[in-house]
Scaffold this active site. Structure first.
Site, PDB file in Angstrom:
ATOM      1  CD1 TRP A 102     102.661  32.480 -38.216  1.00 29.22           C
ATOM      2  CD2 TRP A 102     101.942  33.699 -39.958  1.00 29.22           C
ATOM      3  NE1 TRP A 102     103.417  33.636 -38.275  1.00 29.22           N
ATOM      4  CE2 TRP A 102     103.009  34.387 -39.328  1.00 29.22           C
ATOM      5  CE3 TRP A 102     101.336  34.266 -41.071  1.00 29.22           C
ATOM      6  CZ2 TRP A 102     103.459  35.629 -39.773  1.00 29.22           C
ATOM      7  CZ3 TRP A 102     101.789  35.508 -41.523  1.00 29.22           C
ATOM      8  CH2 TRP A 102     102.839  36.172 -40.879  1.00 29.22           C
ATOM      9  CG  ASP A 173     102.503  27.915 -43.567  1.00 27.35           C
ATOM     10  OD1 ASP A 173     103.683  27.864 -43.984  1.00 27.35           O
ATOM     11  OD2 ASP A 173     101.973  28.958 -43.137  1.00 27.35           O
ATOM     12  CE  LYS A 197     108.747  32.576 -41.397  1.00 26.29           C
ATOM     13  NZ  LYS A 197     108.949  33.702 -40.485  1.00 26.29           N
TER      14      LYS A 197
END
Length: 362
Positions: A102, A173, A197
């Site tokens: 990511w 993030d 999530k």
């Protein structure tokens, strides 16, 4: 109905109580004679949901007054582009901490916008750890430092966030670990997270951004990609993902009912320990993928000594009602994602299944 033991990495488990409440309110919300999905986002009823959800985020996450809470679309992937579009400047590179897939995607997007540098990387360790404070080298002229708080694929997590000197804002993030533990928001210039999530269903992305960074939004980029556009309009500049925001509202109330983020952190550590203990006490039958000091409390990655046994593990686990235990295709192995809404009972069941699987195949 028997609920699956849901260990999906995202979209992920939602609290059963939240799903049941949403089911009750699905056809009609607040006496309006219609679903929240059918009503105008300019209506007083929806604006109240929008404002209340922002207020709940502030309360539960301890967000200072000089930050805006935005509800945007496009997921974390859109933020990979919006951040450099809004904050990169000529002669001021974006500094990125490389800890896996990511983080790599974030820097790839930033390179399309302007100058970037790698402030630290753990590629030599196959991204199975996060860098120490001393490994992170930030140029004095950096526009910002970006890190990925928790890497879902490798199963690594910053146990403590690095302290960045000067006036360089830290950007994180937190898609996969937001609200899983208390955080000093004032340490960051910007925090962002896809909801799917820990916060709710897919479709909405939360951005927490300091006022001075909002003010930096350049006027030469399209309005829809400027943070100041959404801040001025309280996230109602264009039609929002209203049902997703409503679901985040319910999840935040659920977190509140559980005693808040500090209580959730202890709950998460207790349930995750059940699985890590099973790995560590297996005599080498299971091995943890991430380095011990970088282990994630949200994504547990582990291996069995042969790929054949790993495939058998996945197949048998599915027969026993477990979902999502196959590791990411980029790294293989096995992974259990234990986000906020994953019940303790699911983690107990997995630990017991792991013990039984080892007994039969060790």
């Amino acid at each position: 109905m028997k609920r699956a033991y849901n260990f999906n990495a995202g979209p992920a488990a939602l609290p059963l109580e939240v799903l049941q409440q949403a089911q009750e309110q699905f056809v009609e919300y607040g006496g309006a004679g219609m679903s929240i999905m059918e009503m105008s986002h300019r209506s007083a009823l929806y604006e109240n949901v929008n404002n209340e959800t922002q207020a709940l985020m502030r309360e539960l996450f301890g967000i200072p007054d000089n930050y805006k809470v935005l509800f945007l679309q496009g997921g974390a992937s859109q933020q990979f582009a919006m951040i450099p579009m809004n904050l990169l400047r000529e002669g001021r590179p974006g500094a990125y901490v490389m800890t896996g897939n990511w983080a790599e995607k974030a820097i790839k997007e930033a390179k399309l916008i302007g100058e970037t540098v790698v402030a630290a990387t753990t590629e030599s360790d196959k991204f199975m750890r996060v860098p120490s404070q001393s490994e992170i080298v930030v140029p004095e002229n950096a526009a910002y430092v970006h890190l990925t708080s928790n890497e879902t694929i490798g199963g690594t997590q910053f146990q403590q966030y690095p302290v960045i000197g000067g006036n360089v804002p830290l950007i994180a993030d937190m898609s996969s670990d937001i609200l899983s533990r208390p955080v000093d928001v004032s340490q960051f210039g910007l925090i962002y997270a896809g909801a799917q999530k820990n916060l709710g269903p897919s479709g909405v992305t939360v951005v927490i951004i300091r006022d001075d960074l909002v003010a930096e939004s350049p006027k030469h980029i399209p309005a829809i990609f400027r943070y100041d556009t959404h801040a001025k309009n309280s996230s109602l500049y264009n039609t929002p993902p209203s049902f997703s925001v409503y679901m985040v509202n319910l999840v935040l109330k659920w977190i509140q009912s559980k005693g808040g983020v500090a209580q959730l952190e202890q709950f998460n550590r207790d349930k995750t320990k059940l699985i890590y203990d099973q790995i560590d006490q297996s005599g080498g039958f299971y091995t943890g993928a991430a380095h011990a000091d970088s282990r994630s409390v949200m994504n547990i990655t582990f291996r069995i000594h042969t790929e054949e046994l790993e495939k058998q593990f996945v197949k048998e686990s599915e027969q026993h009602g477990f979902v999502g235990l196959k590791g990411h295709r980029d790294v293989g192995g096995l992974r259990a994602s234990t986000y906020n809404a994953v019940p303790l009972e699911s983690c107990k069941a997995l630990a017991e299944f792991m013990a039984d699987f080892q007994k039969r195949n060790g």
